[in-house]
Design an enzyme around this catalytic site. Structure first.
Site, PDB file in Angstrom:
ATOM      1  N   SER A 286       0.813  -1.218   0.000  1.00 49.36           N
ATOM      2  CA  SER A 286       0.000   0.000   0.000  1.00 49.36           C
ATOM      3  C   SER A 286       0.844   1.264   0.000  1.00 49.36           C
ATOM      4  O   SER A 286       0.505   2.249  -0.670  1.00 49.36           O
ATOM      5  CB  SER A 286      -0.940  -0.005   1.211  1.00 49.36           C
ATOM      6  OG  SER A 286      -1.827  -1.089   1.147  1.00 49.36           O
ATOM      7  N   HIS A 337      -0.054   4.676   4.402  1.00 50.53           N
ATOM      8  CA  HIS A 337      -0.570   5.284   3.179  1.00 50.53           C
ATOM      9  C   HIS A 337      -0.069   6.727   3.025  1.00 50.53           C
ATOM     10  O   HIS A 337       0.390   7.120   1.945  1.00 50.53           O
ATOM     11  CB  HIS A 337      -2.089   5.252   3.186  1.00 50.53           C
ATOM     12  CG  HIS A 337      -2.648   3.865   3.089  1.00 50.53           C
ATOM     13  ND1 HIS A 337      -4.007   3.603   3.027  1.00 50.53           N
ATOM     14  CD2 HIS A 337      -2.045   2.653   3.043  1.00 50.53           C
ATOM     15  CE1 HIS A 337      -4.196   2.300   2.943  1.00 50.53           C
ATOM     16  NE2 HIS A 337      -3.030   1.706   2.954  1.00 50.53           N
TER      17      HIS A 337
END
Length: 503
Positions: A286, A337
């Site tokens: 991610s 993220h």
């Protein structure tokens, strides 16, 4: 047809294309109609130029309506929420009958596309103020073919050149490492599954998942290895799809070597952020995926015209949706993220684009990245939390070895004053294993002081009071408290044993 109006048509095209950076969307076969686009211009994102000598007002009305329909299709093609179109008629004369009502007010389609129509004829001398064109455009009464051809060629050559540059911008290499990273993470997922499962914590730690205690112990490679590991089938499928679509675009724009650097540094930045802000074991690409978003946003920051003309709106919408999900779903590692997004943006600024240089920007981005990385690493390594130390201690205790090592580390952490009830309980457990009974009793009492309903601590105290102090009264007192908190069978059995001893 008037040569003056022909020249003006191409002079306006030259002005919009060369001086205002509009791109050519469409051109008619007869070269008498142009559609130009520059989405960064709020007052006129699209300009339609038509060289036509108007005669009747009803024809003008029908053309405006037809233009509005085409403009709405352009809006959908450009994926814009709203679109403003400037519809310019270059005509020797205005229509002979009534026409003012057709151009007095703009025409709207679906309340999303607005078309402003303007007629520029030989009687209009102040058209510059109407459509924001500088008065420097001076016109003669007549032009020869060479003059018209020269201005036309300059405008079209610039349009073609800009189009070729845009195409080249997205063609700096065929994707290769995107597919390589996909293959690696799929292979690693299969390996995880056949060796214990991709959701098995022990297995994830074994293969290199982000595990803060292990990183604190010096396993620095865990800043990179989690990029290629995934937890569960849905996780690897979703991330693989994202890598396929985002990675191929980034690799085409930046080239293979730059893509590797962006991808890996973004993944590292995501793990580093997670190391600082999250104590949970984690894995996944991610951070690298959000780094691809960061690389695309860097395109928007440095080449806004190309960005918004091609993919800008889509990228921003998808990014916002993903961030909303990241903020609202508790199990998602938001810090990874955000760290990956920032890492991708900075890495893109450092490597910049193929065959292009901005030395000051690149050096500045490099220095800023080094400072942020160094500060983050220092903070991460000097900011151990109770959650991370407890997780590590529990893991080591379950292995049933290295009690001295666990005891030493928990003792040092306890001295910082940041320990919680679980810290003291696990410290007491290692002390019992090392025959430090008095210290264990002291730390068990501290445990129940911090957390009175810690039934395991009450039970261990009962054992100590009976086995070492021969104080059955206190042992039964803590056993009863443990039974009150938890209906554990072994607590009741031990209490029965003590009651029988008293009898």
């Amino acid at each position: 047809m008037s040569s003056r109006e022909d020249f003006l048509f191409w002079r306006l095209a030259h002005y919009f294309i060369i001086e205002k950076n509009y791109s050519l969307l469409q051109i008619s076969e007869r070269h008498d109609e142009l559609w130009l686009e520059n989405t960064s211009k709020k007052d006129a994102q699209v300009i339609r130029l038509l060289r036509y000598d108007l005669d009747w007002g009803n024809k003008l009305q029908r053309d405006i309506q037809h233009t509005a329909v085409r403009a709405e299709n352009v809006r959908k093609h450009l994926m814009k929420r709203e679109l403003t179109v400037l519809n310019l008629y270059i005509s020797e004369y205005t229509p002979v009958d009534e026409y003012e009502s057709y151009i007095r007010h703009p025409l709207q389609v679906n309340k999303k596309t607005t078309v402003h129509s303007v007629i520029i004829d030989k009687e209009v001398n102040s058209f510059g103020s109407i459509i924001n064109i500088p008065s420097a455009i001076q016109l003669k009464d007549d032009y020869d073919d060479q003059e018209i051809l020269a201005i036309k060629s300059a405008a079209l050559n610039k349009a073609v050149e800009s189009s070729q540059q845009e195409q080249q911008f997205f063609n700096n290499g065929k994707p290769f490492f995107t597919y390589a990273f996909l293959v690696i993470q799929i292979i690693m997922f299969i390996l995880l599954e056949i060796t214990g499962g991709s959701t098995n914590i022990e297995n994830l730690i074994k293969y290199g998942a982000k595990y803060n205690p292990a990183i604190m112990e010096g396993e620095w490679w865990r800043f990179v290895t989690p990029i290629f590991l995934h937890i569960g089938l849905s996780h690897v499928i979703m991330n693989s799809i994202a890598i396929y679509f985002l990675g191929t675009i980034v690799e085409r724009v930046y080239g293979r070597i730059r893509f590797i650097l962006i991808y890996l540094f973004s993944g590292f930045a995501g793990v580093l952020a997670s190391f600082i802000f999250s104590d949970q074991i984690s894995a996944g690409a991610s951070g690298a995926i959000y780094g691809c978003f960061g690389a695309l946003l860097f395109i928007g920051a440095t080449n806004p015209k190309i960005f918004f003309r091609t993919m800008g709106t889509n990228v921003i919408v998808v990014l916002i949706l993903n961030l909303v999900i990241s903020f609202t779903v508790p199990v998602i590692d938001l810090s990874a993220h955000i760290g990956g997004l920032l890492g991708g943006f900075l890495a893109s600024a450092i490597v910049y684009f193929p065959n292009k240089r901005k030395v000051l920007l690149q050096i500045g981005a490099f220095l800023l990245t080094m400072i942020i990385t160094a500060v983050s690493l220092y903070f991460g390594y000097h900011h151990e939390t109770a959650t991370s130390i407890n997780s590590w201690a529990q893991h080591e205790i379950q292995k049933g070895q290295n009690y001295e090592k666990v005891y030493e580390r928990l003792s040092n952490f306890e001295k910082t004053g940041k320990g919680d009830a679980l810290t003291y309980f696990q410290l007491s457990y290692t002390e019992l294993q090392l025959n430090k009974t008095e210290d264990a009793k002291k730390h068990l009492l501290k445990t129940i002081q911090l957390k009175p309903d810690f039934h395991e601590a009450h039970f261990n105290l009962a054992l100590i009071y009976y086995q070492d102090d021969r104080n059955i009264t206190k042992a039964k007192q803590h056993l009863k408290e443990a039974i009150r908190i938890s209906d554990d069978k072994k607590y009741k059995e031990y209490l029965e044993q003590l009651n029988q001893l008293e009898d």
